[in-house]
Design a protein around this motif. Structure first.
Motif, PDB file in Angstrom:
ATOM      1  N   UNK A 134      -3.797  26.943  10.951  1.00  0.00           N
ATOM      2  CA  UNK A 134      -3.430  25.919  11.930  1.00  0.00           C
ATOM      3  C   UNK A 134      -3.329  24.555  11.254  1.00  0.00           C
ATOM      4  N   UNK A 135      -4.256  24.273  10.337  1.00  0.00           N
ATOM      5  CA  UNK A 135      -4.182  23.003   9.596  1.00  0.00           C
ATOM      6  C   UNK A 135      -2.938  22.986   8.715  1.00  0.00           C
ATOM      7  N   UNK A 136      -2.652  24.092   8.045  1.00  0.00           N
ATOM      8  CA  UNK A 136      -1.454  24.173   7.211  1.00  0.00           C
ATOM      9  C   UNK A 136      -0.201  23.901   8.035  1.00  0.00           C
ATOM     10  N   UNK A 137      -0.178  24.394   9.251  1.00  0.00           N
ATOM     11  CA  UNK A 137       1.012  24.263  10.085  1.00  0.00           C
ATOM     12  C   UNK A 137       1.296  22.805  10.449  1.00  0.00           C
ATOM     13  N   UNK A 138       0.280  21.963  10.393  1.00  0.00           N
ATOM     14  CA  UNK A 138       0.466  20.547  10.723  1.00  0.00           C
ATOM     15  C   UNK A 138       0.997  19.741   9.541  1.00  0.00           C
ATOM     16  N   UNK A 139       1.078  20.354   8.367  1.00  0.00           N
ATOM     17  CA  UNK A 139       1.547  19.649   7.171  1.00  0.00           C
ATOM     18  C   UNK A 139       3.067  19.604   7.116  1.00  0.00           C
ATOM     19  N   UNK A 140       3.595  18.720   6.283  1.00  0.00           N
ATOM     20  CA  UNK A 140       5.028  18.729   6.027  1.00  0.00           C
ATOM     21  C   UNK A 140       5.344  19.960   5.182  1.00  0.00           C
ATOM     22  N   UNK A 141       6.583  20.444   5.207  1.00  0.00           N
ATOM     23  CA  UNK A 141       6.930  21.611   4.385  1.00  0.00           C
ATOM     24  C   UNK A 141       6.591  21.421   2.909  1.00  0.00           C
ATOM     25  N   UNK A 142       6.895  20.249   2.351  1.00  0.00           N
ATOM     26  CA  UNK A 142       6.625  20.019   0.925  1.00  0.00           C
ATOM     27  C   UNK A 142       5.134  20.019   0.646  1.00  0.00           C
ATOM     28  N   UNK A 143       4.334  19.418   1.539  1.00  0.00           N
ATOM     29  CA  UNK A 143       2.875  19.413   1.373  1.00  0.00           C
ATOM     30  C   UNK A 143       2.342  20.843   1.370  1.00  0.00           C
ATOM     31  N   UNK A 147       0.638  22.563  -1.847  1.00  0.00           N
ATOM     32  CA  UNK A 147      -0.783  22.880  -1.732  1.00  0.00           C
ATOM     33  C   UNK A 147      -1.054  24.374  -1.910  1.00  0.00           C
ATOM     34  N   UNK A 148      -0.287  25.212  -1.213  1.00  0.00           N
ATOM     35  CA  UNK A 148      -0.529  26.652  -1.286  1.00  0.00           C
ATOM     36  C   UNK A 148      -0.279  27.172  -2.698  1.00  0.00           C
ATOM     37  N   UNK A 149       0.810  26.733  -3.317  1.00  0.00           N
ATOM     38  CA  UNK A 149       1.108  27.213  -4.667  1.00  0.00           C
ATOM     39  C   UNK A 149       0.042  26.766  -5.658  1.00  0.00           C
ATOM     40  N   UNK A 150      -0.408  25.516  -5.552  1.00  0.00           N
ATOM     41  CA  UNK A 150      -1.371  25.018  -6.541  1.00  0.00           C
ATOM     42  C   UNK A 150      -2.807  25.417  -6.214  1.00  0.00           C
ATOM     43  N   UNK A 151      -3.276  25.101  -5.005  1.00  0.00           N
ATOM     44  CA  UNK A 151      -4.696  25.291  -4.691  1.00  0.00           C
ATOM     45  C   UNK A 151      -5.055  26.730  -4.341  1.00  0.00           C
ATOM     46  N   UNK A 172       1.566  16.510  -7.224  1.00  0.00           N
ATOM     47  CA  UNK A 172       0.122  16.274  -7.261  1.00  0.00           C
ATOM     48  C   UNK A 172      -0.308  15.451  -6.051  1.00  0.00           C
ATOM     49  N   UNK A 173       0.518  14.465  -5.692  1.00  0.00           N
ATOM     50  CA  UNK A 173       0.218  13.637  -4.525  1.00  0.00           C
ATOM     51  C   UNK A 173       0.325  14.442  -3.240  1.00  0.00           C
ATOM     52  N   UNK A 174       1.334  15.302  -3.163  1.00  0.00           N
ATOM     53  CA  UNK A 174       1.491  16.147  -1.975  1.00  0.00           C
ATOM     54  C   UNK A 174       0.272  17.044  -1.788  1.00  0.00           C
ATOM     55  N   UNK A 175      -0.159  17.670  -2.873  1.00  0.00           N
ATOM     56  CA  UNK A 175      -1.316  18.571  -2.792  1.00  0.00           C
ATOM     57  C   UNK A 175      -2.576  17.795  -2.450  1.00  0.00           C
TER      58      UNK A 175
END
Length: 312
Positions: A134-143, A147-151, A172-175
């Motif tokens: 649910x938190x992920x869904x509130x992010x922008x597509x790029x964020x 985030x998912x790819x890196x973290x 890095x800023x997006x993540x």
């Protein structure tokens, strides 16, 4: 779920096994990015279609087919996330990520040596909980993709940048921005047995229409959200407040009576409930439990999101 032969299944390709072994990893990626198993499966099909559209020479030139597949799948997801926002504007009621039954296994993450604090690391198991999605869904597509790819999947920012189409510094800023959102919403989870016990007591109180018992199990500021997608009856807006939820759920129990039975189960890796009405699958409930009380209930009734739960 898509059935039939997988792409390229009839080709005598010696690397076919290695290529198809990436399917689970791609599904894991797509589900976390899109919040929908059906959409994730479509992404995987499209990814494999693009691989097999390459000539044999082009395929041999790919140094790492697995990395190629992940890159293509990530880019497809990024495009879909942009259009998903437009689709949500016409969605009937609240949209909740598609709930999943208990997984048999989760894929292994990649190692990373970027210096991120281990306390900020997100495990693959944690990244599939309903609260997290649910938190992920509130992010922008790029964020979300960065985030998912890196973290979650431990991709270095150099590789993330190539996928997202931005500089490593921008990724890095997006993540980092996404991580702050996660940290704000993140709450320590209690022991699994304790959470299961709370869900069990909630079920018992609900079946007994015991409003006082329900109130004692709910956080005073709890929220109950339902997703029917216009295809199933739900409460039209989130119910806010433990007392209000208790009364509303007791009324649901009164109206459905003996027609509804509950089964305790695992929903997105945590204790949850499945409700059957007149013997038919009706609702999957996911819970967020904080400080020994239920803080959030997600009730998914949209039949299109309940396919993985059907055994018939």
């Amino acid at each position: 779920m898509t059935t039939g032969a997988e792409p390229g299944e009839d080709r005598s390709d010696p690397s076919l096994g290695a290529i198809m072994s990436e399917r689970r990893r791609l599904i894991n990626l797509g589900y976390r990015l899109l919040g929908s198993l059906a959409d994730a499966e479509d992404v995987v099909q499209e990814t494999y279609a693009r691989w097999y559209a390459l000539s044999e020479r082009e395929q041999r030139a790919v140094e790492s087919p697995g990395a190629w597949l992940m890159t293509v799948a990530s880019r497809i997801c990024l495009n879909l996330l942009g259009s998903a926002r437009a689709r949500r504007e016409t969605y009937v009621g609240d949209w909740i990520p598609e709930p999943l039954p208990e997984p048999t296994e989760w894929i292994a993450g990649r190692s990373s040596t970027d210096g991120t604090d281990p306390a900020d690391r997100i495990t693959l198991d944690e990244s599939v909980t309903m609260a997290f999605l649910v938190v992920l869904d509130a992010m922008t597509p790029a964020e979300r993709v960065a985030f998912v790819l890196h973290d979650v999947f431990r991709y270095p920012f150099g590789e993330v940048a190539e996928i997202v189409g931005r500089t490593p510094a921008a990724c890095r800023q997006l993540a980092s921005s996404a991580r702050r959102r996660i940290r704000t919403a993140r709450t320590p989870a209690g022991p699994g047995a304790e959470q299961a016990d709370i869900v069990r007591r909630f079920r018992t109180a609900w079946e007994a229409k015991d409003i006082d018992a329900l109130i004692s199990l709910l956080d005073p500021d709890a929220t109950a959200t339902a997703d029917g997608g216009g295809l199933a009856v739900t409460h039209p807006a989130p119910i806010v407040g433990g007392e209000q939820i208790a009364h509303a759920y007791a009324e649901i129990a009164r109206l459905t009576g003996d027609r509804t039975t509950f089964l305790e189960c695992t929903v997105n890796g945590l204790p949850g409930l499945v409700a059957r009405q007149d013997g038919e699958l009706a609702t999957v409930f996911a819970f967020e439990i904080v400080d020994h009380r239920i803080r959030h209930i997600w009730a998914v009734r949209n039949p299109e999101k309940l396919r993985p739960w059907r055994t018939d």
